[in-house]
Design a protein around this motif. Structure first.
Motif: not given
Length: 113
Positions: A91-97, A103
């Motif tokens: 999810r978007l939150e994962d790729w920020l982390v 990604e």
């Protein structure tokens, strides 16, 4: 093959071995390692544990040593063993982390953490 980008603090490792081919990214800024196993069509992600994973400068030195000692090297050595659990798509939150490099490697694949 191994590529070390000191500016981005990223190491790319590409293993071309037929069924056992994989790509691995060590992202030292975000603190994660991602391995894409082509035979499993999946991405495995783990946090970098500095107690076991060499830092960026050490990684380059170890790669050079390994290259010069090819006759001693065994292709059967493995750094980590993954145990599959539940997977999910990123999810978007994962790729920020995890960061952009991971990604790009893992988008669209099941993620195992």
């Amino acid at each position: 093959t191994m590529t070390i980008d000191n500016d981005k603090h990223i190491v790319d490792v590409h293993v071309r071995s037929g069924l056992y081919s994989s790509d691995t990214i060590f992202d030292y800024i975000h603190g994660y390692i991602a391995t894409r196993l082509f035979s499993r069509n999946a991405c495995f992600i783990m946090k970098i544990n500095k107690e076991y994973i060499p830092d960026l400068q050490e990684m380059g030195r170890l790669a050079f040593e390994r290259q010069t000692m090819n006759t001693v090297y065994s292709p059967n050595n493995v750094w980590v063993q993954f145990q599959s659990g539940h997977s999910r798509l990123g999810r978007l939150e994962d790729w920020l982390v995890y960061g952009k490099a991971i990604e790009h490697l893992c988008t669209g694949l099941p993620l195992y953490q």
